[in-house]
Design a protein around this motif. Structure first.
Motif, PDB file in Angstrom:
ATOM      1  N   LEU A   1      11.609 -44.928 -46.424  1.00  0.00           N
ATOM      2  CA  LEU A   1      11.349 -44.393 -45.092  1.00  0.00           C
ATOM      3  C   LEU A   1      12.658 -44.009 -44.415  1.00  0.00           C
ATOM      4  CD1 LEU A   1       8.831 -47.101 -43.796  1.00  0.00           C
ATOM      5  CD2 LEU A   1       8.274 -44.917 -44.880  1.00  0.00           C
ATOM      6  N   LEU A   2      12.639 -42.878 -43.719  1.00  0.00           N
ATOM      7  CA  LEU A   2      13.788 -42.447 -42.921  1.00  0.00           C
ATOM      8  C   LEU A   2      13.292 -42.111 -41.521  1.00  0.00           C
ATOM      9  CD1 LEU A   2      16.937 -41.471 -43.285  1.00  0.00           C
ATOM     10  CD2 LEU A   2      15.905 -39.229 -42.961  1.00  0.00           C
ATOM     11  N   ASP A   3      13.847 -42.768 -40.519  1.00  0.00           N
ATOM     12  CA  ASP A   3      13.496 -42.481 -39.127  1.00  0.00           C
ATOM     13  C   ASP A   3      14.733 -42.576 -38.255  1.00  0.00           C
ATOM     14  OD1 ASP A   3      10.448 -42.108 -38.505  1.00  0.00           O
ATOM     15  OD2 ASP A   3      10.521 -43.619 -40.084  1.00  0.00           O
ATOM     16  N   THR A   4      14.628 -41.973 -37.066  1.00  0.00           N
ATOM     17  CA  THR A   4      15.752 -41.887 -36.132  1.00  0.00           C
ATOM     18  C   THR A   4      15.633 -42.931 -35.035  1.00  0.00           C
ATOM     19  OG1 THR A   4      15.967 -39.512 -36.501  1.00  0.00           O
ATOM     20  CG2 THR A   4      16.904 -40.367 -34.465  1.00  0.00           C
ATOM     21  N   ASP A   5      16.757 -43.519 -34.662  1.00  0.00           N
ATOM     22  CA  ASP A   5      16.848 -44.248 -33.394  1.00  0.00           C
ATOM     23  C   ASP A   5      17.494 -43.292 -32.403  1.00  0.00           C
ATOM     24  OD1 ASP A   5      17.538 -45.802 -31.166  1.00  0.00           O
ATOM     25  OD2 ASP A   5      17.710 -47.602 -32.402  1.00  0.00           O
ATOM     26  N   TRP A   6      16.683 -42.761 -31.490  1.00  0.00           N
ATOM     27  CA  TRP A   6      17.192 -41.751 -30.556  1.00  0.00           C
ATOM     28  C   TRP A   6      18.145 -42.340 -29.526  1.00  0.00           C
ATOM     29  CZ3 TRP A   6      16.737 -36.672 -31.430  1.00  0.00           C
ATOM     30  CH2 TRP A   6      15.851 -36.293 -32.446  1.00  0.00           C
ATOM     31  N   GLY A   7      18.234 -43.675 -29.477  1.00  0.00           N
ATOM     32  CA  GLY A   7      19.256 -44.294 -28.647  1.00  0.00           C
ATOM     33  C   GLY A   7      20.655 -44.110 -29.194  1.00  0.00           C
ATOM     34  N   SER A   8      20.761 -43.667 -30.460  1.00  0.00           N
ATOM     35  CA  SER A   8      22.067 -43.428 -31.076  1.00  0.00           C
ATOM     36  C   SER A   8      22.623 -42.045 -30.752  1.00  0.00           C
ATOM     37  CB  SER A   8      21.954 -43.568 -32.602  1.00  0.00           C
ATOM     38  OG  SER A   8      21.219 -42.484 -33.161  1.00  0.00           O
ATOM     39  N   LEU A   9      21.859 -41.224 -30.049  1.00  0.00           N
ATOM     40  CA  LEU A   9      22.244 -39.835 -29.807  1.00  0.00           C
ATOM     41  C   LEU A   9      23.393 -39.723 -28.810  1.00  0.00           C
ATOM     42  CD1 LEU A   9      21.763 -36.787 -30.062  1.00  0.00           C
ATOM     43  CD2 LEU A   9      19.984 -37.002 -28.312  1.00  0.00           C
ATOM     44  N   VAL A  10      24.422 -38.972 -29.206  1.00  0.00           N
ATOM     45  CA  VAL A  10      25.528 -38.599 -28.318  1.00  0.00           C
ATOM     46  C   VAL A  10      25.585 -37.080 -28.316  1.00  0.00           C
ATOM     47  CG1 VAL A  10      28.001 -38.775 -27.848  1.00  0.00           C
ATOM     48  CG2 VAL A  10      26.781 -40.712 -28.902  1.00  0.00           C
TER      49      VAL A  10
ATOM     50  N   THR B   1      19.993 -36.269 -19.494  1.00  0.00           N
ATOM     51  CA  THR B   1      19.148 -37.462 -19.517  1.00  0.00           C
ATOM     52  C   THR B   1      17.690 -37.112 -19.261  1.00  0.00           C
ATOM     53  OG1 THR B   1      20.976 -38.886 -18.806  1.00  0.00           O
ATOM     54  CG2 THR B   1      18.739 -39.708 -18.450  1.00  0.00           C
ATOM     55  N   ARG B   2      17.443 -36.234 -18.303  1.00  0.00           N
ATOM     56  CA  ARG B   2      16.068 -35.836 -18.002  1.00  0.00           C
ATOM     57  C   ARG B   2      15.428 -35.113 -19.179  1.00  0.00           C
ATOM     58  NH1 ARG B   2      16.415 -31.901 -13.598  1.00  0.00           N
ATOM     59  NH2 ARG B   2      14.126 -31.933 -13.647  1.00  0.00           N
ATOM     60  N   VAL B   3      16.180 -34.228 -19.817  1.00  0.00           N
ATOM     61  CA  VAL B   3      15.647 -33.467 -20.953  1.00  0.00           C
ATOM     62  C   VAL B   3      15.337 -34.401 -22.121  1.00  0.00           C
ATOM     63  CG1 VAL B   3      16.238 -31.777 -22.736  1.00  0.00           C
ATOM     64  CG2 VAL B   3      16.690 -31.275 -20.330  1.00  0.00           C
ATOM     65  N   LEU B   4      16.258 -35.288 -22.454  1.00  0.00           N
ATOM     66  CA  LEU B   4      16.040 -36.164 -23.598  1.00  0.00           C
ATOM     67  C   LEU B   4      14.926 -37.168 -23.332  1.00  0.00           C
ATOM     68  CD1 LEU B   4      19.690 -36.791 -24.803  1.00  0.00           C
ATOM     69  CD2 LEU B   4      18.023 -35.134 -25.662  1.00  0.00           C
ATOM     70  N   THR B   5      14.820 -37.644 -22.105  1.00  0.00           N
ATOM     71  CA  THR B   5      13.719 -38.544 -21.752  1.00  0.00           C
ATOM     72  C   THR B   5      12.383 -37.832 -21.904  1.00  0.00           C
ATOM     73  OG1 THR B   5      15.119 -39.788 -20.215  1.00  0.00           O
ATOM     74  CG2 THR B   5      12.731 -39.976 -19.923  1.00  0.00           C
ATOM     75  N   ALA B   6      12.328 -36.571 -21.484  1.00  0.00           N
ATOM     76  CA  ALA B   6      11.100 -35.787 -21.644  1.00  0.00           C
ATOM     77  C   ALA B   6      10.784 -35.560 -23.113  1.00  0.00           C
ATOM     78  CB  ALA B   6      11.229 -34.455 -20.912  1.00  0.00           C
ATOM     79  N   PHE B   7      11.796 -35.282 -23.911  1.00  0.00           N
ATOM     80  CA  PHE B   7      11.579 -35.041 -25.335  1.00  0.00           C
ATOM     81  C   PHE B   7      11.031 -36.285 -26.029  1.00  0.00           C
ATOM     82  CE2 PHE B   7      13.308 -34.551 -29.757  1.00  0.00           C
ATOM     83  CZ  PHE B   7      12.455 -33.516 -30.136  1.00  0.00           C
ATOM     84  N   GLU B   8      11.459 -37.459 -25.577  1.00  0.00           N
ATOM     85  CA  GLU B   8      10.994 -38.701 -26.198  1.00  0.00           C
ATOM     86  C   GLU B   8       9.516 -38.970 -25.921  1.00  0.00           C
ATOM     87  OE1 GLU B   8      13.502 -41.995 -25.224  1.00  0.00           O
ATOM     88  OE2 GLU B   8      15.223 -41.214 -26.360  1.00  0.00           O
ATOM     89  N   GLU B   9       8.909 -38.243 -24.980  1.00  0.00           N
ATOM     90  CA  GLU B   9       7.474 -38.395 -24.747  1.00  0.00           C
ATOM     91  C   GLU B   9       6.671 -38.002 -25.980  1.00  0.00           C
ATOM     92  OE1 GLU B   9       6.102 -36.412 -21.244  1.00  0.00           O
ATOM     93  OE2 GLU B   9       7.655 -37.276 -19.956  1.00  0.00           O
ATOM     94  N   ASP B  10       7.272 -37.249 -26.880  1.00  0.00           N
ATOM     95  CA  ASP B  10       6.601 -36.834 -28.114  1.00  0.00           C
ATOM     96  C   ASP B  10       6.573 -37.946 -29.154  1.00  0.00           C
ATOM     97  OD1 ASP B  10       5.256 -34.876 -29.574  1.00  0.00           O
ATOM     98  OD2 ASP B  10       7.074 -34.229 -30.593  1.00  0.00           O
TER      99      ASP B  10
END
Length: 266
Positions: A148-157, A167-176
């Motif tokens: 399995l390969l998955d992302t931890d989006w908290g690692s994004l810089v 921050t607003r854009v990435l928070t909205a994207f995480e709704e998916d």
């Protein structure tokens, strides 16, 4: 689409599927597939299920590795992604690729059908990860492996000139996503669902200049298409965010960690 990269449990129309395919074909994601294939360690004759096959790039590479005596099956919930995968289903001197529309919570194969199950960028979109893993366990032979390969989006810089908007854009994207931080708990869930984790590693993506032909260059389009209407963001907000990133040129910076897990069925 355990095939390759992101948002694999979303139903893509033809245009969006082609957009995602272009991201899958970047060198960043090709390098990711090399890491996945190294972890798979496939042998001639292996029977493999690709959960979330996407455009079929990983499936085609695996078909060449298992050879004509092997078996590659791919499932995906998206008709459009399966249509693209079918263009890669015939691999010279490789296994034929069998494709079906299905989801991981109801895999359309009998028990103990596969030596290996692989899935990339799918499980973070699932509400019931444990249930999906139990279904994977059902179709694996005893001592079979899951990769399995998955992302931890908290690692994004991701550099921006407007951190609040980013921050607003990435928070909205995480709704998916059902769980944008799944790798933090995935080893525990594997252990509780009949698997013994045997290997974990980070698969990083780093882009230090803007280039549309990189993973993050393509991700800008995917994010800006998704976020309008989420988190009170408008299409104008999304365009401004995307334009800002593209304007950074050589000052651009993107880094993201994906996490690879290998586990053996008990």
């Amino acid at each position: 689409m355990g095939g390759d990269v992101d948002v694999d449990e979303v139903r893509y129309d033809a245009e969006a599927s082609q957009q995602l395919e272009s991201v899958y074909m970047t060198e960043d994601v090709a390098e990711q597939r090399r890491a996945v294939r190294a972890a798979l360690a496939l042998r001639p004759g292996d029977r493999v299920l690709d959960v979330g096959v996407g455009p079929g790039l990983l499936a085609a590479e695996m078909a060449a590795e298992v050879g004509p005596d092997g078996r590659i099956c791919g499932i995906d919930i998206s008709d459009s992604m399966l249509a693209i995968a079918r263009t890669r289903a015939d691999v010279p001197n490789g296994a034929g690729i069998e494709l079906e529309q299905a989801s991981v919570d109801r895999i359309p194969y009998p028990a103990e059908s596969f030596d290996v199950v692989v899935s990339t960028q799918v499980f973070e979109y699932l509400d019931d990860v444990a249930g999906a893993l139990r279904e994977v366990r059902r179709v694996l032979r005893p001592a079979g492996r899951v990769v399995l390969l998955d992302t931890d989006w908290g690692s994004l810089v991701w550099r921006s000139t407007d951190d609040e908007r980013m921050t607003r854009v990435l928070t909205a994207f995480e709704e998916d996503l059902a769980d944008p931080h799944l790798p933090r708990t995935l080893a525990d869930v594997l252990a509780k669902t009949g698997f013994t984790p045997t290997h974990q590693q980070v698969v990083p993506i780093l882009n230090t200049e803007y280039d549309q032909r990189t993973f993050s260059g393509g991700l800008i389009d995917i994010v800006s298409d998704f976020v309008p209407g989420h988190g009170e963001l408008t299409a104008a907000d999304a365009r401004a965010w995307a334009d800002d990133l593209r304007s950074l040129g050589d000052s651009y910076f993107f880094s993201l960690n994906r996490y690879l897990f290998v586990a053996s069925a008990l």
